[in-house]
Design a protein around this motif. Sequence first.
Motif, PDB file in Angstrom:
ATOM      1  N   LEU A 279       0.824  -1.209   0.000  1.00  0.00           N
ATOM      2  CA  LEU A 279       0.000   0.000   0.000  1.00  0.00           C
ATOM      3  C   LEU A 279       0.857   1.258   0.000  1.00  0.00           C
ATOM      4  N   LYS A 280       1.945   1.220   0.790  1.00  0.00           N
ATOM      5  CA  LYS A 280       2.857   2.371   0.816  1.00  0.00           C
ATOM      6  C   LYS A 280       3.440   2.621  -0.573  1.00  0.00           C
ATOM      7  N   THR A 281       3.841   1.512  -1.207  1.00  0.00           N
ATOM      8  CA  THR A 281       4.386   1.636  -2.565  1.00  0.00           C
ATOM      9  C   THR A 281       3.326   2.163  -3.520  1.00  0.00           C
ATOM     10  N   SER A 282       2.098   1.618  -3.384  1.00  0.00           N
ATOM     11  CA  SER A 282       1.003   2.058  -4.263  1.00  0.00           C
ATOM     12  C   SER A 282       0.670   3.517  -4.019  1.00  0.00           C
ATOM     13  N   LEU A 283       0.624   3.912  -2.732  1.00  0.00           N
ATOM     14  CA  LEU A 283       0.329   5.310  -2.403  1.00  0.00           C
ATOM     15  C   LEU A 283       1.399   6.242  -2.944  1.00  0.00           C
ATOM     16  N   HIS A 284       2.657   5.773  -2.854  1.00  0.00           N
ATOM     17  CA  HIS A 284       3.759   6.573  -3.396  1.00  0.00           C
ATOM     18  C   HIS A 284       3.601   6.733  -4.906  1.00  0.00           C
ATOM     19  N   ASP A 285       3.237   5.613  -5.561  1.00  0.00           N
ATOM     20  CA  ASP A 285       3.025   5.669  -7.017  1.00  0.00           C
ATOM     21  C   ASP A 285       1.856   6.584  -7.367  1.00  0.00           C
ATOM     22  N   VAL A 286       0.770   6.464  -6.574  1.00  0.00           N
ATOM     23  CA  VAL A 286      -0.410   7.314  -6.815  1.00  0.00           C
ATOM     24  C   VAL A 286      -0.058   8.784  -6.603  1.00  0.00           C
ATOM     25  N   GLU A 287       0.735   9.045  -5.545  1.00  0.00           N
ATOM     26  CA  GLU A 287       1.150  10.427  -5.274  1.00  0.00           C
ATOM     27  C   GLU A 287       1.994  10.978  -6.420  1.00  0.00           C
ATOM     28  N   ASN A 288       2.913  10.141  -6.899  1.00  0.00           N
ATOM     29  CA  ASN A 288       3.736  10.574  -8.043  1.00  0.00           C
ATOM     30  C   ASN A 288       2.869  10.810  -9.276  1.00  0.00           C
ATOM     31  N   LEU A 289       1.896   9.904  -9.475  1.00  0.00           N
ATOM     32  CA  LEU A 289       0.993  10.056 -10.615  1.00  0.00           C
ATOM     33  C   LEU A 289       0.158  11.322 -10.474  1.00  0.00           C
ATOM     34  N   SER A 290      -0.314  11.572  -9.238  1.00  0.00           N
ATOM     35  CA  SER A 290      -1.111  12.779  -8.994  1.00  0.00           C
ATOM     36  C   SER A 290      -0.286  14.029  -9.237  1.00  0.00           C
ATOM     37  N   ASN A 291       0.969  14.015  -8.746  1.00  0.00           N
ATOM     38  CA  ASN A 291       1.847  15.169  -8.959  1.00  0.00           C
ATOM     39  C   ASN A 291       2.128  15.373 -10.444  1.00  0.00           C
ATOM     40  N   ALA A 292       2.328  14.244 -11.145  1.00  0.00           N
ATOM     41  CA  ALA A 292       2.570  14.335 -12.591  1.00  0.00           C
ATOM     42  C   ALA A 292       1.339  14.888 -13.301  1.00  0.00           C
ATOM     43  N   ARG A 293       0.168  14.437 -12.852  1.00  0.00           N
ATOM     44  CA  ARG A 293      -1.080  14.936 -13.453  1.00  0.00           C
ATOM     45  C   ARG A 293      -1.230  16.439 -13.207  1.00  0.00           C
ATOM     46  N   MET A 294      -0.945  16.858 -11.948  1.00  0.00           N
ATOM     47  CA  MET A 294      -1.055  18.289 -11.627  1.00  0.00           C
ATOM     48  C   MET A 294      -0.050  19.101 -12.440  1.00  0.00           C
ATOM     49  N   GLU A 295       1.159  18.535 -12.595  1.00  0.00           N
ATOM     50  CA  GLU A 295       2.188  19.230 -13.374  1.00  0.00           C
ATOM     51  C   GLU A 295       1.747  19.360 -14.828  1.00  0.00           C
ATOM     52  N   PHE A 296       1.181  18.259 -15.341  1.00  0.00           N
ATOM     53  CA  PHE A 296       0.707  18.281 -16.726  1.00  0.00           C
ATOM     54  C   PHE A 296      -0.409  19.301 -16.905  1.00  0.00           C
TER      55      PHE A 296
END
Length: 610
Positions: free
Chosen positions: A216-233
């Motif tokens: 879950l920690k790994t998934s949350l980290h991935d989701v956070e990175n994805l969310s940050n990437a989405r916000m950046e995009f």
Amino acid sequence: MQSNLISLAFNKIGGIFNHFLIKEPNPINRARIRMLSYILVCYLLFTGVLTISYFIAGEKLHLIRVSIVFVITISLIAITYFTHAWKIASHVILIVCTLGVYTNISIYVQNVNLETIQFVWLGILLSFYMHGLKWGWFYSIINILPVMIYTAIDNKNYFYIGTGPHEVSQLTYIFATYYNFVFITFLQYYFFKTFNKNFVSLTNTKNALNEINEKLKTSLHDVENLSNARMEFLSTMSHELRTPLNGVIGISNALLLQNPREDQEENLAVLKFSAENLLLLVNNILDFNKFSSDKARLENFAFDISALIQSNFSSIKLKAEEKLLHLSLHIDEILKNKYVISDPTRLTQVLSNLLNNAVKFTGKGSISLTVKVQQIDANMMDVMFIVEDTGIGVETERQENIFEAYVQATPSINRNYGGTGLGLTIVKKVLNMFGSKISLLSKPNVGTRISFNINFNYQQVSTQNFKETDNGKTELSHLKILVAEDNLVNILVIKKTLERWNVVPDVAENGRIALTKVEENNYDVILMDLYMPEMDGYEATVCIRNLDDKVKASTPIIAITADVNDAVIEKNLLAGINDVLPKPFDPEQLFAKIKQLTGVSAVVESEIKC
């Protein structure tokens, strides 16, 4: 084969109470119920054998005691089976076991023999296993007490209580002693086997949970990175879309102010309206992501609330006229020329979404906006907004979900009317930020009424500081303004806007040129784009703030940027930028900010070194 038969036999014995055992959620209690079934069945067999043995041997006193235990055992099996009172049954067993200790010492053996010790041991183990610590200590004490008393008086004054000791045959004695030993050992084995099984199960569960937590920690980290990437995009896309829109809307505004012909004015109005609609869509998408990450914040500006409402209502006029809709606006007289302190951008977002929705979903009839003051005191007033239309309406069962993201009234709505399904979601979220709730009344094919209340602070504010007055064209003419911008269209828009106020600005195509111009000249205000070649707006601001000349270092700087989010604002403050104006900008907001900042003389010390 033999071990399988034994295992099958024990399973049968342990399953006599299965009809209520399966309802017990606690694994320890389930083990206790099975132990009780083993005790009752095994002692039924045990006492049955002893009854026959004592009867054949003619040992009447022993026969009486074992017969009583036999009857009690049968009764307990029946009571437990039909009433499920397994705890009471186990207490009865412990009492019988305790009586066995007392009667052995006082009547049957008149000594502490091996069988008596077995009864004591059985009572102690069963009490702790079946009932826990409190009852365990209680039964342990009352079982140990007669042994201790007997041991204490044995060497001093040996005497018999009752009729004297009663002998038993060696074979019977050996059977009883060995049976008790085996049974006590079995109970120990079974309980600790169950305990160990549960402990291992809990350990495995804990390890599995730890593994799941790590995943879950790994998934949350991935989701956070994805969310940050989405916000950046989305931030990048917002910037790229806002920049050309700034040119379209800015030039449209400039051309509309140059007294165009009637046909030109109509075309320009359509152009401006379309660009502003596109800007609203861009803002909705970006804001939805802000709301999802809890990064949206309300700002506080003084603005003419009546003028803002009229401007929003006018924005739908062209599209409404195309559909031959009747428009009506009713604003409370108290609100005329009233300045409030709030967030005009967010209020505009709410009104624009509601009014555009009303036009979109109304084929014929009317649309009205009513704004009235519900309550007013020295500093606050409660204002109610009501948007009504005679459109397609919303079915009752869908009204609760209509404010959810991507949800529209019916599946055919998107096909027939288009849209992202984000408008009402953003309206609800923005109103939550205002501390307000939205109310919806609607009937299919009759119309919709949406209302909400907002509390505004309306402290008395000089309108001269926030509005371009009749003298606005000369009010800023004495100011010397530097525009730092690399986009030619944006330069043209800003220049034409400033020329309305008789201001001819200097232009710097990048931050390095802007820094050089500030070192060579004195400016009243700097309009700074943040993203420029060679040296961007942040770096240029930091270098300006660190100039030795404190007057030049304190020059007010307004960032005009298409990238507006909390991270950008925080970075602006850190660099020393005084204010931010989003692209496309409203000329009146630019006018107000320049008026506010030209009175600022305090030096802003940057935390970053050039």
